[in-house]
Motif scaffolding. Structure first.
Motif, mmCIF file in Angstrom:
data_model
loop_
_atom_site.group_PDB
_atom_site.id
_atom_site.type_symbol
_atom_site.label_atom_id
_atom_site.label_comp_id
_atom_site.label_asym_id
_atom_site.label_seq_id
_atom_site.Cartn_x
_atom_site.Cartn_y
_atom_site.Cartn_z
ATOM 1 N N ALA A 105 35.960 -149.523 -0.772
ATOM 2 C CA ALA A 105 35.989 -150.015 -2.152
ATOM 3 C C ALA A 105 37.333 -150.679 -2.449
ATOM 4 N N GLN A 130 33.228 -155.538 1.670
ATOM 5 C CA GLN A 130 32.980 -154.476 0.682
ATOM 6 C C GLN A 130 31.515 -154.064 0.635
ATOM 7 N N ASN A 131 30.647 -154.993 1.049
ATOM 8 C CA ASN A 131 29.217 -154.712 0.965
ATOM 9 C C ASN A 131 28.747 -153.959 2.213
ATOM 10 N N VAL A 132 28.231 -152.737 1.995
ATOM 11 C CA VAL A 132 27.895 -151.849 3.109
ATOM 12 C C VAL A 132 26.788 -152.437 3.984
ATOM 13 N N THR A 133 25.701 -152.885 3.364
ATOM 14 C CA THR A 133 24.566 -153.396 4.137
ATOM 15 C C THR A 133 25.000 -154.574 5.014
ATOM 16 N N VAL A 177 34.849 -146.710 7.809
ATOM 17 C CA VAL A 177 34.868 -146.610 6.349
ATOM 18 C C VAL A 177 36.234 -146.099 5.914
ATOM 19 N N GLU A 226 23.032 -145.724 6.421
ATOM 20 C CA GLU A 226 23.579 -146.470 5.286
ATOM 21 C C GLU A 226 23.868 -145.571 4.072
ATOM 22 N N ASP A 227 22.996 -144.587 3.826
ATOM 23 C CA ASP A 227 23.223 -143.688 2.678
ATOM 24 C C ASP A 227 24.493 -142.862 2.901
ATOM 25 N N ASN A 262 27.449 -145.042 2.349
ATOM 26 C CA ASN A 262 27.660 -145.227 0.907
ATOM 27 C C ASN A 262 28.359 -144.021 0.295
ATOM 28 N N ASP A 263 27.951 -142.824 0.694
ATOM 29 C CA ASP A 263 28.589 -141.606 0.174
ATOM 30 C C ASP A 263 30.059 -141.563 0.595
ATOM 31 N N TYR A 312 31.940 -144.056 1.342
ATOM 32 C CA TYR A 312 32.599 -145.168 0.630
ATOM 33 C C TYR A 312 33.083 -144.696 -0.749
ATOM 34 N N PHE A 313 32.242 -143.917 -1.428
ATOM 35 C CA PHE A 313 32.600 -143.453 -2.773
ATOM 36 C C PHE A 313 33.252 -142.077 -2.778
#
Ligand code: ATP
Length: 235
Positions: free
Chosen positions: A37, A193-196, A207, A224-225, A228-229, A231-232
Motif C-alpha cells: 500500500a 499496488q494492484n495485487v491481481t 508483499v 490472492e486473498d 490482500n490480507d 497487504y492490509f
C-alpha cells in the motif's frame, strides 16, 4: 545464483526506520514484483537498490558485486537501470533525445540500433520522436521511461509504480510490453499496488507492509486473498 540479492537491510530517514530487515532475491530472467500500500516502503527499497538511499544495516549484492553504499552512477554502470515513475522525463527535450540520453555512453551506430529496438517495442514513441516529451500522455511517458531504461542495455530493469494514475486499458498495454521485454530475457523488479495485476505480471512476489516483507512466494502459488490480507496487515 541470484542476479540481485538484498540481505537484511535497514533504511532510516533521520530517526525514522523506514525499512527493517528487508531481504529479497531476483533470479536472472524473471520478473519479481513488490506489492504494498501507500507508504509501505516500496519506493524506499527501489531507491536503496539504485543507490539513492544508503542502508544503515545489511548489504546488496548485484551480479556478484557488493553495491551497498555505492553511488547511483556506479550502480547504473554495473548494469542496473531504474525506470522512474513516468512523469520524470526531460520535458523540454524531444522523445528521441530523451531516449538517446539513456545510451549516452554507447557509440553512434550502437545507440541508433538500441533506439530502433525501443521503437520496435513502442511504435508510438517513433511516431512522436521529434515532439517534446511534455506533450506525451501519461501512458506514453511511462513507455518513454521504460524505453530509456532499456536504452542503457541493463542486466536488470527496475520499474517503480508502473500504473500510477493510468487508465486500465493503458496499464494493460504497458504490461503486455513488459511481457515482451521479459521474453527477451531481461530481468525486472517492478513495483505495483494492484495485487491481481502484480501476481499476473510476475514470477515471484514480495508483499511489503510498514517497512517489512510480510509475505513472499511464487506468484502462481500465492493466494490472492491471503496476499490482500498481508497487504492490509490483517492477520
Ligand atoms: P508510495 O506508494 O506512496 O510511494 P511506498 O510503499 O513507495 O509508498 P515509501 O515512499 O518507500 O513507500 O515510504 C515508506 C515510508 O518512508 C513512509 O512512511 C514515508 O512517509 C517515509 N518516507 C519516504 N521518503 C521519505 C523521506 N525522504 N523522508 C522521510 N520519510 C520518508
Amino acid at each position: 545464483m541470484s542476479l540481485l540479492e538484498v540481505k537484511d537491510i535497514d533504511v532510516h530517514y533521520g530517526d525514522f526506520l523506514a525499512l527493517r530487515d528487508v531481504s529479497l532475491n531476483v533470479e536472472p530472467g524473471t520478473i519479481v514484483s513488490l506489492i504494498g500500500a501507500n507508504g509501505a516502503g516500496k519506493s524506499t527499497i527501489m531507491n536503496t537498490i539504485c543507490g539513492l538511499n544508503k542502508p544503515s544495516k545489511g548489504e546488496i549484492i548485484f551480479d556478484g558485486q557488493n553495491i551497498s553504499g555505492k553511488k547511483p552512477h556506479q550502480i547504473a554502470k554495473a548494469g542496473l537501470s531504474m525506470a522512474p515513475e513516468g512523469s520524470h522525463c526531460f520535458e523540454s527535450m524531444t522523445v528521441q533525445d530523451n531516449l538517446l540520453m539513456g545510451a549516452y555512453m554507447a557509440k553512434g551506430p550502437e545507440r541508433m540500433e538500441r533506439l530502433e529496438g525501443v521503437y520496435k517495442l513502442f511504435p508510438i514513441l517513433k511516431e512522436k520522436a521529434k515532439q517534446q516529451s511534455t506533450y506525451l500522455s501519461g501512458g506514453q511517458r511511462q513507455m518513454l521511461a521504460i524505453g530509456r531504461g532499456i536504452m542503457t542495455q541493463p542486466k536488470i530493469l527496475l520499474c517503480d509504480e508502473i500504473s500510477l494514475g493510468l487508465a486500465p486499458v493503458v496499464i494493460n498495454d504497458i504490461y503486455d510490453k513488459l511481457k515482451e521485454i521479459a521474453a527477451t530475457g531481461l530481468t525486472m523488479l517492478i513495483v505495483e499496488q494492484n495485487v491481481t495485476r502484480s501476481l499476473q505480471a510476475s514470477d515471484y512476489a514480495y508483499v511489503v507492509l510498514e517497512g517489512k516483507i510480510v509475505m513472499e512466494g511464487k506468484s502462481s502459488e500465492l493466494n490472492e486473498d491471503e496476499v490482500n490480507d498481508a497487504y492490509f496487515g490483517i492477520n
